[in-house]
Design a protein around this motif. Structure first.
Motif, PDB file in Angstrom:
ATOM      1  N   LEU A  47       0.822  -1.210   0.000  1.00  0.00           N
ATOM      2  CA  LEU A  47       0.000   0.000   0.000  1.00  0.00           C
ATOM      3  C   LEU A  47       0.858   1.263   0.000  1.00  0.00           C
ATOM      4  N   LEU A  48       1.949   1.240   0.793  1.00  0.00           N
ATOM      5  CA  LEU A  48       2.828   2.412   0.838  1.00  0.00           C
ATOM      6  C   LEU A  48       3.411   2.667  -0.547  1.00  0.00           C
ATOM      7  N   MET A  49       3.743   1.567  -1.261  1.00  0.00           N
ATOM      8  CA  MET A  49       4.286   1.735  -2.611  1.00  0.00           C
ATOM      9  C   MET A  49       3.213   2.258  -3.564  1.00  0.00           C
ATOM     10  N   LEU A  50       1.973   1.796  -3.377  1.00  0.00           N
ATOM     11  CA  LEU A  50       0.867   2.298  -4.201  1.00  0.00           C
ATOM     12  C   LEU A  50       0.752   3.812  -4.061  1.00  0.00           C
ATOM     13  N   ILE A  51       0.880   4.281  -2.810  1.00  0.00           N
ATOM     14  CA  ILE A  51       0.784   5.721  -2.570  1.00  0.00           C
ATOM     15  C   ILE A  51       1.882   6.445  -3.339  1.00  0.00           C
ATOM     16  N   ARG A  52       3.081   5.833  -3.344  1.00  0.00           N
ATOM     17  CA  ARG A  52       4.191   6.471  -4.022  1.00  0.00           C
ATOM     18  C   ARG A  52       3.909   6.677  -5.499  1.00  0.00           C
ATOM     19  N   TRP A  53       3.297   5.674  -6.134  1.00  0.00           N
ATOM     20  CA  TRP A  53       3.082   5.788  -7.584  1.00  0.00           C
ATOM     21  C   TRP A  53       1.769   6.468  -7.915  1.00  0.00           C
ATOM     22  N   THR A  54       0.999   6.888  -6.883  1.00  0.00           N
ATOM     23  CA  THR A  54      -0.285   7.518  -7.145  1.00  0.00           C
ATOM     24  C   THR A  54      -0.217   9.036  -7.028  1.00  0.00           C
ATOM     25  N   LEU A  55       0.447   9.527  -5.983  1.00  0.00           N
ATOM     26  CA  LEU A  55       0.389  10.957  -5.692  1.00  0.00           C
ATOM     27  C   LEU A  55       1.591  11.693  -6.287  1.00  0.00           C
ATOM     28  N   PRO A  56       1.371  12.921  -6.756  1.00  0.00           N
ATOM     29  CA  PRO A  56       2.498  13.734  -7.197  1.00  0.00           C
ATOM     30  C   PRO A  56       3.223  14.340  -5.997  1.00  0.00           C
ATOM     31  N   ARG A  57       4.411  14.842  -6.235  1.00  0.00           N
ATOM     32  CA  ARG A  57       5.216  15.411  -5.145  1.00  0.00           C
ATOM     33  C   ARG A  57       4.632  16.733  -4.660  1.00  0.00           C
ATOM     34  N   PHE A  58       4.627  16.915  -3.320  1.00  0.00           N
ATOM     35  CA  PHE A  58       4.183  18.187  -2.760  1.00  0.00           C
ATOM     36  C   PHE A  58       5.280  19.228  -2.925  1.00  0.00           C
ATOM     37  N   ARG A  59       4.873  20.501  -2.869  1.00  0.00           N
ATOM     38  CA  ARG A  59       5.864  21.567  -2.843  1.00  0.00           C
ATOM     39  C   ARG A  59       6.408  21.694  -1.424  1.00  0.00           C
ATOM     40  N   TYR A  60       7.592  22.310  -1.296  1.00  0.00           N
ATOM     41  CA  TYR A  60       8.235  22.419   0.014  1.00  0.00           C
ATOM     42  C   TYR A  60       7.342  23.125   1.033  1.00  0.00           C
ATOM     43  N   ASP A  61       6.762  24.266   0.614  1.00  0.00           N
ATOM     44  CA  ASP A  61       5.930  25.007   1.571  1.00  0.00           C
ATOM     45  C   ASP A  61       4.665  24.237   1.913  1.00  0.00           C
ATOM     46  N   GLN A  62       4.174  23.443   0.953  1.00  0.00           N
ATOM     47  CA  GLN A  62       2.990  22.628   1.246  1.00  0.00           C
ATOM     48  C   GLN A  62       3.299  21.576   2.304  1.00  0.00           C
ATOM     49  N   VAL A  63       4.497  20.967   2.185  1.00  0.00           N
ATOM     50  CA  VAL A  63       4.887  19.956   3.163  1.00  0.00           C
ATOM     51  C   VAL A  63       4.950  20.567   4.558  1.00  0.00           C
ATOM     52  N   MET A  64       5.558  21.754   4.653  1.00  0.00           N
ATOM     53  CA  MET A  64       5.689  22.402   5.953  1.00  0.00           C
ATOM     54  C   MET A  64       4.319  22.784   6.514  1.00  0.00           C
ATOM     55  N   GLU A  65       3.443  23.310   5.638  1.00  0.00           N
ATOM     56  CA  GLU A  65       2.120  23.711   6.106  1.00  0.00           C
ATOM     57  C   GLU A  65       1.307  22.516   6.585  1.00  0.00           C
ATOM     58  N   LEU A  66       1.415  21.418   5.824  1.00  0.00           N
ATOM     59  CA  LEU A  66       0.683  20.213   6.212  1.00  0.00           C
ATOM     60  C   LEU A  66       1.128  19.745   7.595  1.00  0.00           C
ATOM     61  N   GLY A  67       2.437  19.777   7.816  1.00  0.00           N
ATOM     62  CA  GLY A  67       2.965  19.298   9.090  1.00  0.00           C
ATOM     63  C   GLY A  67       2.564  20.162  10.260  1.00  0.00           C
TER      64      GLY A  67
END
Lengths: 165, 372
Positions: free
Chosen positions: B329-349
């Motif tokens: 499942l973790l690998m499925l997620i990898r091939w499904t979602l596009p990469r987040f932007r840096y600021d998006q990653v920080m905001e999400l966290g």
């Protein structure tokens, strides 16, 4: 066996602490400090204080030192080369002298005074439950005061950062 | 001191069963991680991505015409990585450049020590607990070790004397630090519900199917898996190695076996994350609606000792099957979602997961007060 591990960890901790002050590269210095924290954590674990040992790794080695490295890397601090001034030499000599006196005092005290007898620790000693219970009953006031202190620090950091954004 | 060592040596005969148990467990976990998962996950990932993208995937490497579904690529990969030039860039900090991959891979290996891969069994009068280190601090050990592995990437970025690497290293530092805080808080709810940090306690408490972590802590589970993905540094959270902007981020300047070590660390972290997910949220070694006692009774015809062995084998298999499912499942997620932007990653966290984790703790506490 325990004695061997103790001496190994202790000597490594001393070495790492001394080397941390002496190396010139800030990054290497930070890494040696992490090594020192590792050894301290090992010593805590040997004393039966497992929670403290893990928190030492998690909080100090794992989080705070990452932040320190982060700052070193962002500011791109490199080795500083320059002539050592007389002022600095005097300060360093004074520092060594104070350390020597301090060690002499400790040695003298250890020589004359009797250390308290080591108590056998109970099975629950140092476990998360035991530490938590003490923290939230006997030491609730210092605990809450510390949390307010940390909150004040966070608010202060936000205010400082806000003015620049 | 010699006497102390002699006294320790004299106790070996009485400790022998425990020593055998210990060695067997360590060897088992080590072989599973290094012998099975580390080499095979590369193949799984290739084939899975090929399937998802409607390609054939790795199928060319063959011995006498036998391709074994592309499995032989694992072998050719190993040979290629072993024989490649070990390149160190000019101006790099050599000792640190050398050390970094080791710091990355060792924590990934030892984190599995506290995850129980089976229950407790009495084999020929010897109590066997299928976890390498049944620590009271339990899951905190995984966090501590994971936070150490951060240094591998950060130092790799620093020591390479390359701006892309340095940027990657800095991003790793920021990302890990942000998500470690959130990840710790997401699991507080789990600790509250089960009343323990010890992973075996949590595993035993999940014998009842409706007491699995996923039912008791649904929000905690979603938040945890997001944080775990971020800690794993794989797509969608792979900004430290974003190849479109940073070449390959912190491991740009690594080749041969040292590159393979970063690669291996990533896969082993995935195994550990799946192990933690299974142990905390998906009942560990437990089978739904089947109790330990019931299973022992079912195998009762084998005699008491072999019944225990059979139960042990079933439990261990169930655990690894669950872990494999999660890795998939973790690998499925990898091939499904596009990469987040840096600021998006920080905001999400910081702005989404952290407040939600606090809300989760509050709700868990309130519900527990009401129920008890």
């Amino acid at each position: 066996m325990e004695l061997l591990i103790f001496y190994g960890l202790g000597l490594l901790a001393l070495f790492a602490a001394a080397a941390m002050i002496m190396v010139r590269q800030p990054v290497t210095s930070a890494l040696l400090l992490i090594l020192n924290m590792f050894c301290l954590s090992g010593l805590y674990a040997m004393l039966g204080a497992h929670l403290i040992a893990i928190l030492q790794l998690l909080v100090y080695a794992g989080a705070i030192m990452v932040l320190v490295l982060f700052v070193i890397m962002l500011l791109n601090l490199r080795e500083k080369k320059g002539i050592v001034s007389k002022h600095q030499i005097a300060l360093q000599t004074a520092g060594v002298a104070v350390f020597g006196v301090f060690m002499a005092v400790i040695a003298a005290r250890l020589h004359t005074s009797q250390l308290p007898n080591p108590k056998a620790v109970t099975a629950s000693f140092g476990t998360v439950g035991a530490v938590g219970r003490v923290l939230f009953t006997d030491y609730i006031l210092p605990f809450e005061i510390a949390s307010i202190l940390l909150l004040a620090a966070i608010v202060g950091a936000v205010i400082l950062a806000k003015s620049k954004v | 001191m010699g006497n102390v060592i002699m006294a320790d040596l004299a106790r070996i005969p009485e400790l022998l069963p425990s020593i055998i148990e210990m060695v067997a467990k360590v060897v088992f976990i080590f072989t599973m991680n290094m012998g099975v998962f580390a080499p095979l996950l590369g193949w799984v990932e290739r084939k899975q991505s090929a399937l998802m993208q409607d390609r054939i995937g790795a199928n060319r490497a063959d011995i006498l015409g036998i391709t074994a579904f592309g499995l032989l690529h694992t072998l050719t990969d190993a040979i290629k990585l072993l024989t490649k030039e070990d390149f160190i860039p000019r101006g790099a900090d050599k000792p640190l450049h050398y050390l970094a991959p080791f710091i990355a891979v060792v924590p990934a290996l030892i984190a599995f020590a506290v995850i129980p891969f089976g229950g407790q069994y009495v084999l020929w009068g010897h109590k066997t607990n299928l976890v390498i280190a049944d620590l009271d601090v339990g899951i905190l050990f995984v966090f501590a070790v994971a936070s150490i592995s951060t240094y591998g990437s950060v130092i790799a970025g620093w020591a390479s004397n390359n701006n892309w690497s340095l940027l990657g290293g800095i991003r790793v530092g920021a990302q890990m630090l942000s998500y470690e805080v959130a990840m710790g808080l997401t699991l507080v709810g789990v600790f509250m519900v089960y009343g323990s940090l010890r992973m075996t306690d949590i595993g035993v408490a999940q014998e009842n199917f409706f007491h699995w972590g996923i039912f008791l802590q649904p929000l905690g589970f979603i938040l945890f898996i997001t944080c775990a993905l971020a800690e794993n540094k794989r797509t969608p959270f792979d900004i430290p190695e974003a190849e479109a902007e940073l070449v390959a981020g912190y491991f740009t300047e690594y080749s041969g076996l040292k590159f393979a070590m970063f690669w291996m660390a990533e896969f082993l972290e995935m195994v550990t994350i799946s192990g933690v997910l299974v142990a905390l949220f998906f009942g560990g070694w437990q089978i739904p609606f089947v109790t330990h006692e019931g299973l022992v009774k079912f195998f009762g015809f084998l005699g008491s000792n072999f019944a225990q062995v059979a139960v042990m084998v079933v439990h261990v298999t169930v655990f690894w099957v669950k872990v494999l499912g999660w890795i998939f499942l973790l690998m499925l997620i990898r091939w499904t979602l596009p990469r987040f932007r840096y600021d998006q990653v920080m905001e999400l966290g910081w702005k989404i997961i952290l407040p939600l984790a606090l809300v989760n703790i509050f709700i868990t506490g309130a519900v527990m007060l009401m129920v008890m």
